[in-house]
Structure formats: structure tokens, C-alpha cells
Design an enzyme around this catalytic site. Structure first.
Site, mmCIF file in Angstrom:
data_model
loop_
_atom_site.group_PDB
_atom_site.id
_atom_site.type_symbol
_atom_site.label_atom_id
_atom_site.label_comp_id
_atom_site.label_asym_id
_atom_site.label_seq_id
_atom_site.Cartn_x
_atom_site.Cartn_y
_atom_site.Cartn_z
ATOM 1 N N ARG A 6 0.841 -1.212 0.000
ATOM 2 C CA ARG A 6 0.000 0.000 0.000
ATOM 3 C C ARG A 6 0.873 1.259 0.000
ATOM 4 O O ARG A 6 0.649 2.194 -0.774
ATOM 5 C CB ARG A 6 -0.892 -0.043 1.238
ATOM 6 C CG ARG A 6 -1.708 1.200 1.519
ATOM 7 C CD ARG A 6 -2.555 0.892 2.747
ATOM 8 N NE ARG A 6 -3.329 2.001 3.230
ATOM 9 C CZ ARG A 6 -2.911 2.839 4.169
ATOM 10 N NH1 ARG A 6 -1.686 2.718 4.674
ATOM 11 N NH2 ARG A 6 -3.704 3.806 4.589
ATOM 12 N N ASP A 112 10.234 -15.144 10.551
ATOM 13 C CA ASP A 112 11.385 -15.684 11.288
ATOM 14 C C ASP A 112 12.351 -14.628 11.820
ATOM 15 O O ASP A 112 13.205 -14.928 12.652
ATOM 16 C CB ASP A 112 12.158 -16.661 10.398
ATOM 17 C CG ASP A 112 11.418 -17.974 10.216
ATOM 18 O OD1 ASP A 112 10.480 -18.223 10.989
ATOM 19 O OD2 ASP A 112 11.779 -18.741 9.310
ATOM 20 N N ARG A 147 -0.509 -29.290 34.737
ATOM 21 C CA ARG A 147 0.203 -29.954 33.644
ATOM 22 C C ARG A 147 1.389 -29.134 33.156
ATOM 23 O O ARG A 147 1.410 -27.911 33.291
ATOM 24 C CB ARG A 147 -0.722 -30.125 32.443
ATOM 25 C CG ARG A 147 -1.547 -31.367 32.490
ATOM 26 C CD ARG A 147 -2.450 -31.392 31.279
ATOM 27 N NE ARG A 147 -3.347 -32.520 31.330
ATOM 28 C CZ ARG A 147 -4.473 -32.589 30.641
ATOM 29 N NH1 ARG A 147 -4.854 -31.587 29.873
ATOM 30 N NH2 ARG A 147 -5.228 -33.657 30.724
ATOM 31 N N GLY A 155 9.840 -21.730 13.067
ATOM 32 C CA GLY A 155 11.244 -21.328 13.071
ATOM 33 C C GLY A 155 12.125 -22.522 12.781
ATOM 34 O O GLY A 155 12.685 -23.120 13.696
ATOM 35 N N GLY A 170 6.650 -16.047 29.919
ATOM 36 C CA GLY A 170 7.195 -16.610 31.156
ATOM 37 C C GLY A 170 7.509 -18.085 31.043
ATOM 38 O O GLY A 170 7.220 -18.871 31.959
ATOM 39 N N ARG A 199 2.129 -24.238 39.301
ATOM 40 C CA ARG A 199 1.124 -25.258 38.988
ATOM 41 C C ARG A 199 1.078 -25.578 37.501
ATOM 42 O O ARG A 199 0.114 -26.153 36.994
ATOM 43 C CB ARG A 199 -0.240 -24.809 39.512
ATOM 44 C CG ARG A 199 -0.288 -24.885 41.045
ATOM 45 C CD ARG A 199 -1.433 -24.111 41.608
ATOM 46 N NE ARG A 199 -2.689 -24.540 41.024
ATOM 47 C CZ ARG A 199 -3.701 -23.713 40.794
ATOM 48 N NH1 ARG A 199 -3.596 -22.443 41.086
ATOM 49 N NH2 ARG A 199 -4.821 -24.166 40.272
ATOM 50 N N HIS A 200 2.117 -25.178 36.818
ATOM 51 C CA HIS A 200 2.221 -25.537 35.394
ATOM 52 C C HIS A 200 3.677 -25.380 34.966
ATOM 53 O O HIS A 200 4.469 -24.746 35.653
ATOM 54 C CB HIS A 200 1.348 -24.614 34.530
ATOM 55 C CG HIS A 200 1.722 -23.169 34.679
ATOM 56 N ND1 HIS A 200 0.925 -22.274 35.319
ATOM 57 C CD2 HIS A 200 2.843 -22.505 34.315
ATOM 58 C CE1 HIS A 200 1.533 -21.093 35.318
ATOM 59 N NE2 HIS A 200 2.698 -21.211 34.727
ATOM 60 N N GLN A 236 0.174 -19.077 13.079
ATOM 61 C CA GLN A 236 1.201 -18.058 13.357
ATOM 62 C C GLN A 236 1.489 -17.171 12.152
ATOM 63 O O GLN A 236 2.111 -16.132 12.259
ATOM 64 C CB GLN A 236 2.518 -18.739 13.759
ATOM 65 C CG GLN A 236 2.443 -19.490 15.059
ATOM 66 C CD GLN A 236 3.572 -20.499 15.191
ATOM 67 O OE1 GLN A 236 4.649 -20.154 15.657
ATOM 68 N NE2 GLN A 236 3.339 -21.730 14.796
HETATM 69 O O1 LIG Z 1 5.046 -25.372 6.583
HETATM 70 P P1 LIG Z 1 5.532 -24.289 5.683
HETATM 71 O O2 LIG Z 1 4.431 -23.525 5.049
HETATM 72 O O3 LIG Z 1 6.582 -24.732 4.732
HETATM 73 O O4 LIG Z 1 6.195 -23.214 6.624
HETATM 74 C C1 LIG Z 1 7.097 -23.518 7.631
HETATM 75 C C2 LIG Z 1 8.230 -22.557 7.656
HETATM 76 O O5 LIG Z 1 7.834 -21.235 7.369
HETATM 77 C C3 LIG Z 1 8.441 -20.331 8.273
HETATM 78 O O6 LIG Z 1 7.476 -19.935 9.181
HETATM 79 C C4 LIG Z 1 8.981 -19.119 7.599
HETATM 80 O O7 LIG Z 1 7.947 -18.535 6.835
HETATM 81 P P2 LIG Z 1 8.076 -17.103 6.156
HETATM 82 O O8 LIG Z 1 9.539 -16.879 5.893
HETATM 83 O O9 LIG Z 1 7.257 -17.229 4.918
HETATM 84 O O10 LIG Z 1 7.498 -16.130 7.097
HETATM 85 C C5 LIG Z 1 9.491 -21.128 9.005
HETATM 86 O O11 LIG Z 1 9.696 -20.757 10.319
HETATM 87 C C6 LIG Z 1 8.928 -22.491 8.956
HETATM 88 O O12 LIG Z 1 9.963 -23.379 9.055
#
Ligand SMILES: O=P(O)(O)OC[C@H]1O[C@](O)(COP(=O)(O)O)[C@@H](O)[C@@H]1O
Ligand SMILES: Nc1ncnc2c1ncn2[C@@H]1O[C@H](COP(=O)(O)OP(=O)(O)O)[C@@H](O)[C@H]1O
Length: 304
Positions: A6, A112, A147, A155, A170, A199-200, A236
Site C-alpha cells: 500500500r 522468522d 500440567r 522457526g 514466562g 502449577r504448570h 502463526q
Molecule cells: O510449513 P511451511 O508452510 O513450509 O512453513 C514452515 C516454515 O515457514 C516459516 O514460518 C517461515 O515462513 P516465512 O519466511 O514465509 O514467514 C518457518 O519458520 C517455517 O519453518
């Protein structure tokens, strides 16, 4: 990423340029999937996750034939400047085009946060906030049931999401690909927490540091504490972007246009100490991103 698209579109148009969007990344570039973008075409996208231009991994683009196809489409459409948003793979593609004479500009777009010469990448802050809000929920149920919870976050090669979300949640232990870890120490840390009246237990594991379900089973076996694994997965990588991501992506979009206006090409824009900066794409690719060991040390001390 939508915020960056944008900003680039609107600022470029205000400065008298024409803007074309390329759908589906390098694959779309090779296939000529071009759409003209006007001021209103980038309206109502700021709050949406992902990219409205979509993305695609493309094996053909690794080869000179694919890159030549892309260049032919760019020339045919009279496109003089190409802005690429992505991670280091996209940067490599951008460099290949730059070396073939195309004026390219990169913006860091990966959850990442593993690009050098930038403190943040687009999507990272949003992902960390999503993970923290999910861990809050897992913590509630973990406490109710006494638990331990192992939580796997994204990542493959980078522990940044795990480290940042682990501190903000935490966590008792944070397992990352950058730092060797051992199961005895993890179990010791959980046990110590329970001995102090917790407790966890919360263990955050980056995808590249190990398998959550195996780790959970091992913890349960060694500590006799009921342990569950949750793999947070692709939630995520979606959701409405944080204000931080929207603002810094907009600032980087503005910087790209400034580079274009000043005749500076072959650069990657980033944010360093709250300043929007740029470096050559080559330098960015040749430098390993710094891992924040100090932050890791803080995390360890906080989990005592
Ligand atoms: O399961 P997929 O879609 O291949 O994505 C997993 C991978 O994508 C990532 O989240 C990175 O994604 P982006 O670089 O696209 O943000 C890595 O951490 C992870 O290993
Ligand atoms: N060395 C390279 N040369 C040319 N193109 C590349 C290179 N590495 C990656 N690419 C292109 O960039 C795309 C995105 O790279 P990838 O590693 O999948 O994602 P990211 O940009 O998030 O790191 C690849 O699908 C490929 O088309």
C-alpha cells in the site's frame, strides 16, 4: 506485507510513477501475472494478514531460463524498478535479477526475523503476539490441570519467535536451533518450578530445535508430570498485522521510493535502531543475521 504494498503504491503514485502489482511472486513474474495498481486498489488491505498479491515458491526461477522469462515480461510491460518482499530466498532471486541489469529493491518479509541489517522483518511482531496470546490460553488450562505444556512454534532455522514469545509468556525453558540444549536441564527447570509451588510448566520449542511430541513424552517419562504437546502451526502466519508491523512496513515502503527517486538500486531496506536504512542486497546476503544471545541469557535468568 499489505502495508508495504500500500505504501509503495500510494507514495510512488503521488511522486508521479505508475505502479504494477505482480501476483504470485517469482512464478507470477515468469508468467506475466501483472495487475495495474491505483490508489484505491490498495485500499482496505492494511488490516489483512498475508499479501493480497499472493505468493508462491517457484523452482523454475532458480535457473537462468526462468529469470530471462521474467526479465522479458518486465521489459514488455516497461517496468523499470522491481520491489521484492520476502526472506533470504527472495533476496537471492532479487540479486540474480539485479546482476542481469534489473533495478531491484528488497523488503524483509518473513516471520522468522532472520535477515541481517534489520532489527525486524515484516510479520515477526504479529507472529510473536499471536503466539503469546495462544500460550496465555494454554497456560490457563495447564494450571487448571497441573500440567506441563510443550508448545512448538515456527522457526526451522531461527529461534527468534520462540525466544521472544517465550520471554513474553514466562516460559520455564526455551529451546532454539541456535543454542544446544539437553533434556536433563529442561526437566530440572520444570521440577524446580513445581518445587517452588508453580502449577504448570511452559516449554517453548522452535521447529528447528526438536520435535515437540517427543520432547513432551520424554519430560513426562523423566519427571512423572503430566505433559502435553501443542503444535501451534500455521495460525502463526496469518491474522491482522500488529500496529508495529503496519507502521514500519509503511516506513520501509516510503524508503524504497526514496531510493528509486535518488537512483539507488540493488538494495535491501530495513530498520536499525528505529531508523529506516538500506544496504546492498549482496551485503545483506553475505552477512549472517545476529542472534541475540543477551536476550537468551535474560530468558534463562527470568525462568529461575
Ligand atoms: O510449513 P511451511 O508452510 O513450509 O512453513 C514452515 C516454515 O515457514 C516459516 O514460518 C517461515 O515462513 P516465512 O519466511 O514465509 O514467514 C518457518 O519458520 C517455517 O519453518
Ligand atoms: N538462489 C536463488 N536464485 C534465484 N532464485 C531464488 C534463489 N533462492 C530462492 N529463489 C526464489 O525465491 C523464492 C522464495 O524463496 P524461499 O526460500 O522459498 O522463501 P523466502 O523468500 O521466504 O526465503 C523461491 O521459490 C525461488 O523462486
Amino acid at each position: 506485507m499489505n502495508s508495504a504494498i500500500r505504501a509503495i503504491t500510494r507514495i510512488a503514485i503521488i511522486k508521479g510513477h505508475k505502479v504494477t502489482g505482480i501476483k504470485k511472486g517469482f512464478q507470477g513474474l515468469m508468467d506475466g501475472l501483472f495487475v495495474p495498481l491505483d490508489l484505491r486498489d490498495v485500499g482496505d488491505i492494511l488490516h489483512r494478514g498475508g499479501t493480497f498479491l499472493q505468493s508462491e515458491r517457484s523452482s523454475d526461477f532458480y535457473f537462468p531460463e526462468g529469470q530471462e522469462r521474467a526479465i522479458a515480461h518486465l521489459k514488455e510491460a516497461s517496468i523499470d524498478h522491481l520491489v521484492i518482499i520476502g526472506g533470504d530466498g527472495s533476496y537471492r532471486g532479487a540479486l540474480a535479477l539485479f546482476q542481469k541489469g534489473i533495478k531491484t529493491y528488497c523488503l524483509p518479509g518473513t516471520i522468522d526475523n532472520d535477515i541481517s541489517f534489520t532489527d525486524y522483518t515484516i510479520g515477526f511482531d504479529t507472529a510473536v503476539n499471536i503466539v503469546v496470546s495462544l500460550i496465555n490460553k494454554i497456560r490457563d488450562t495447564s494450571t487448571s490441570h497441573d500440567r506441563t505444556s510443550v508448545i512448538m512454534v515456527m522457526g526451522k532455522g531461527s529461534g527468534n519467535i520462540a525466544l521472544h514469545s517465550g520471554i513474553a509468556s514466562g516460559a520455564d525453558a526455551i529451546l532454539l536451533p541456535e543454542v544446544p540444549w539437553c533434556i536433563e536441564e529442561v526437566c530440572h527447570s520444570i521440577k524446580k518450578g513445581y518445587d517452588r509451588g508453580k502449577r504448570h510448566g511452559i516449554i517453548v520449542v522452535a521447529e528447528g530445535a526438536g520435535c515437540g511430541s517427543t520432547i513432551a513424552k520424554e519430560i513426562e517419562k523423566r519427571t512423572q508430570l503430566e505433559t502435553r504437546n501443542t503444535n501451534l502451526g500455521h495460525v502463526q502466519r496469518g491474522g491482522s498485522p500488529s500496529a508495529f508491523d503496519r507502521i514500519f512496513a509503511s516506513r520501509m515502503g516510503d524508503k524504497v521510493i526514496e531510493c528509486i527517486e535518488n537512483g539507488i538500486a540493488g538494495v535491501a531496506v530495513g530498520i536499525e535502531q528505529n531508523e529506516i536504512t538500506y544496504h546492498s542486497i549482496k551485503d545483506v546476503l553475505n552477512n549472517k543475521p545476529d542472534f541475540n544471545y543477551k536476550l537468551y541469557e535474560i530468558a534463562k535468568n527470568l525462568s529461575q
